[in-house]
Design a protein around this motif. Structure first.
Motif, PDB file in Angstrom:
ATOM      1  N   ARG A 168       0.855  -1.189   0.000  1.00 58.53           N
ATOM      2  CA  ARG A 168       0.000   0.000   0.000  1.00 58.53           C
ATOM      3  C   ARG A 168       0.887   1.234   0.000  1.00 58.53           C
ATOM      4  O   ARG A 168       1.539   1.543   0.986  1.00 58.53           O
ATOM      5  CB  ARG A 168      -0.936   0.023   1.210  1.00 58.53           C
ATOM      6  CG  ARG A 168      -1.784   1.301   1.247  1.00 58.53           C
ATOM      7  CD  ARG A 168      -2.902   1.256   2.259  1.00 58.53           C
ATOM      8  NE  ARG A 168      -3.963   0.329   1.883  1.00 58.53           N
ATOM      9  CZ  ARG A 168      -4.880   0.576   0.957  1.00 58.53           C
ATOM     10  NH1 ARG A 168      -4.837   1.707   0.263  1.00 58.53           N
ATOM     11  NH2 ARG A 168      -5.806  -0.313   0.684  1.00 58.53           N
ATOM     12  N   ARG A 169       0.910   1.924  -1.120  1.00 58.37           N
ATOM     13  CA  ARG A 169       1.725   3.133  -1.231  1.00 58.37           C
ATOM     14  C   ARG A 169       0.997   4.351  -0.670  1.00 58.37           C
ATOM     15  O   ARG A 169       1.600   5.175   0.012  1.00 58.37           O
ATOM     16  CB  ARG A 169       2.064   3.393  -2.701  1.00 58.37           C
ATOM     17  CG  ARG A 169       2.947   2.351  -3.353  1.00 58.37           C
ATOM     18  CD  ARG A 169       4.333   2.346  -2.768  1.00 58.37           C
ATOM     19  NE  ARG A 169       5.251   1.535  -3.578  1.00 58.37           N
ATOM     20  CZ  ARG A 169       6.462   1.169  -3.167  1.00 58.37           C
ATOM     21  NH1 ARG A 169       6.884   1.519  -1.959  1.00 58.37           N
ATOM     22  NH2 ARG A 169       7.236   0.447  -3.948  1.00 58.37           N
ATOM     23  N   CYS A 170      -0.300   4.438  -0.975  1.00 62.68           N
ATOM     24  CA  CYS A 170      -1.070   5.629  -0.603  1.00 62.68           C
ATOM     25  C   CYS A 170      -2.532   5.237  -0.395  1.00 62.68           C
ATOM     26  O   CYS A 170      -2.939   4.104  -0.657  1.00 62.68           O
ATOM     27  CB  CYS A 170      -0.990   6.693  -1.705  1.00 62.68           C
ATOM     28  SG  CYS A 170       0.704   7.164  -2.170  1.00 62.68           S
ATOM     29  N   SER A 171      -3.314   6.184   0.082  1.00 59.74           N
ATOM     30  CA  SER A 171      -4.748   5.958   0.243  1.00 59.74           C
ATOM     31  C   SER A 171      -5.411   5.897  -1.132  1.00 59.74           C
ATOM     32  O   SER A 171      -4.943   6.516  -2.080  1.00 59.74           O
ATOM     33  CB  SER A 171      -5.372   7.098   1.054  1.00 59.74           C
ATOM     34  OG  SER A 171      -4.792   7.183   2.338  1.00 59.74           O
ATOM     35  N   PRO A 172      -6.509   5.165  -1.233  1.00 62.21           N
ATOM     36  CA  PRO A 172      -7.225   5.136  -2.511  1.00 62.21           C
ATOM     37  C   PRO A 172      -7.827   6.498  -2.823  1.00 62.21           C
ATOM     38  O   PRO A 172      -8.218   7.238  -1.906  1.00 62.21           O
ATOM     39  CB  PRO A 172      -8.308   4.083  -2.286  1.00 62.21           C
ATOM     40  CG  PRO A 172      -8.527   4.078  -0.811  1.00 62.21           C
ATOM     41  CD  PRO A 172      -7.185   4.354  -0.206  1.00 62.21           C
ATOM     42  N   LYS A 173      -7.909   6.819  -4.101  1.00 63.53           N
ATOM     43  CA  LYS A 173      -8.451   8.126  -4.480  1.00 63.53           C
ATOM     44  C   LYS A 173      -9.030   8.078  -5.883  1.00 63.53           C
ATOM     45  O   LYS A 173      -8.768   7.159  -6.661  1.00 63.53           O
ATOM     46  CB  LYS A 173      -7.382   9.211  -4.389  1.00 63.53           C
ATOM     47  CG  LYS A 173      -6.165   9.026  -5.294  1.00 63.53           C
ATOM     48  CD  LYS A 173      -5.174  10.170  -5.091  1.00 63.53           C
ATOM     49  CE  LYS A 173      -3.925  10.008  -5.957  1.00 63.53           C
ATOM     50  NZ  LYS A 173      -3.042   8.926  -5.448  1.00 63.53           N
TER      51      LYS A 173
END
Length: 395
Positions: A168-173
């Motif tokens: 997981r690199r970043c939050s979903p968007k």
């Protein structure tokens, strides 16, 4: 020609190409050809409108940049695959999910002005927005939608290497890009809408009768449809009844629209024996309870893959493990007698999507995704083709 809101071309020749599921839940034939051209897989008579895509054919700013990416492991051609597309005039926007390491960019653009043996994919809208690990950039785009106002909506799940060792690199968007000037106009953080079970898979854009945009996202893991009201900056989670989800595999969605502006979201899990729907007017206010309609059982009791819609009231399907593409007018009863075969498939590639666009045709995006997920594509990587849906007929 067969008359539809957009055209399906009929030809008196055998066509090979047809159906797929956007998930590892569907297995395919292991003997699919990995060659990009000149095989039994490429019998499409519309060669001038057939676009072959490949992870080996990307547009680089210069050769030195490409060499740096190769040497650092940030570019592994065989690990690049196109799974979703949107057509706008003479261009195709494509999603290249970072399922495996070595995918240099996750959102691309292809020029369709003339058919080429191999069409290069360029990063869209630019290289800077593709940086893995930069949460202001795109991490892994799994689906895209272009709305009538020319906005491209990209669903970025924030997780890379999902078929190897997920990170997981970043939050979903959701990122909205104005295709007229290639500028990012909105970024929507989905952190408050997702759960630890969430698996975001598909995105569609709907406009209310007063021209306000709404985004619907299929969350297969959490058995939900996520709704985002762009104008009011509100969001809802529509939790689906347990009866709609025997297992949480692939949650397919497709949006139909009537001339009066009434929209309906059709949805079904791959393993579900039934198709369901909910009207856009209920989704837009977050009303799920009592609003979901059981459309009916899938014909012949087979698992069906929902491939897309035509922009009107027609939906496209194929059956799991089968390559033929069928059309169903959602204004009729959902039964086998009302399914019309619009393309007879072959044994090589499987369709990930059917979509409207370029030259008023319906188009099919196809690949040997089943080989890709099993590491059976060889050095050339996945074989990917975008071409008009072609119906076979006798002389």
């Amino acid at each position: 020609m067969l008359q539809l809101p957009l055209l399906l071309l009929l030809v008196s020749a055998s066509v090979v190409l047809g159906g797929y599921s956007s998930s590892t839940d569907e297995a395919g034939s292991a003997d699919a050809s990995n060659s990009i051209g000149g095989t039994k897989c490429d019998k499409n008579p519309l060669r001038e409108l057939t676009f072959q895509l490949s992870g080996s054919s990307l547009h680089w700013p210069c050769e030195s940049t490409k060499n740096i990416y190769v040497q650092s492991g940030r570019y592994v051609p065989r690990n690049v695959i196109v799974t979703r597309a949107q057509l706008q005039r003479d261009s195709a926007f494509v999603a290249l999910p970072r399922y495996k390491q070595g995918v240099p960019f996750t959102l691309g653009k292809v020029n369709l002005k003339k058919g080429e043996c191999l069409t290069k994919i360029a990063p869209y809208p630019c290289w800077a927005i593709q940086e893995e690990g930069n949460c202001q950039a795109l991490q892994s785009v799994v689906d895209i939608a272009v709305d009538p106002n020319g906005l491209l909506w990209a669903l970025d799940v924030g997780i890379v290497n999902t078929l190897e060792q997920p990170i997981r690199r970043c939050s979903p968007k959701i990122v909205a890009i104005n295709t007229a000037n290639n500028k990012v106009v909105k970024s929507i953080d989905l952190s408050d809408l997702v759960t630890s079970e969430s698996r975001l898979q598909f995105i569609v854009v709907d406009y209310s009768k007063d021209n306000k945009p709404f985004v619907y996202v299929a969350d297969a893991g959490a058995r939900s449809i996520l709704v985002y009201d762009i104008t009011a900056n509100k969001s809802y989670r529509i939790v689906l009844p347990k009866a709609t989800a025997p297992t949480s595999d692939v949650l397919y969605v497709a949006l139909t629209s009537k001339p009066d502006g009434t929209s309906t979201l059709f949805f079904s899990y791959l393993s579900s024996p039934r198709l369901y729907s909910i009207k856009g007017e209920y989704l837009r206010v977050g009303q799920g309870a009592g609003s979901i309609i059981d459309v009916g059982p899938k014909p012949y009791g087979k698992q069906a893959v929902l491939l897309g819609a035509d922009g009107g009231t027609s939906l496209f399907f194929r059956y799991k493990g089968e390559n033929d593409i069928y059309l169903w007018d959602s204004e009729t009863c959902f039964k086998a007698a009302n399914l019309q075969e619009v393309q007879r498939g072959g044994d090589c590639r499987l369709s990930t999507q059917v979509l409207p666009g370029h030259k008023r045709f319906m188009w099919a995006l196809e690949s040997n995704f089943h080989d890709f997920i099993s590491d059976r594509t060889g050095c050339n990587g996945a074989s990917i083709v975008l071409h008009p849906v072609v119906r076979e007929c006798d002389d």
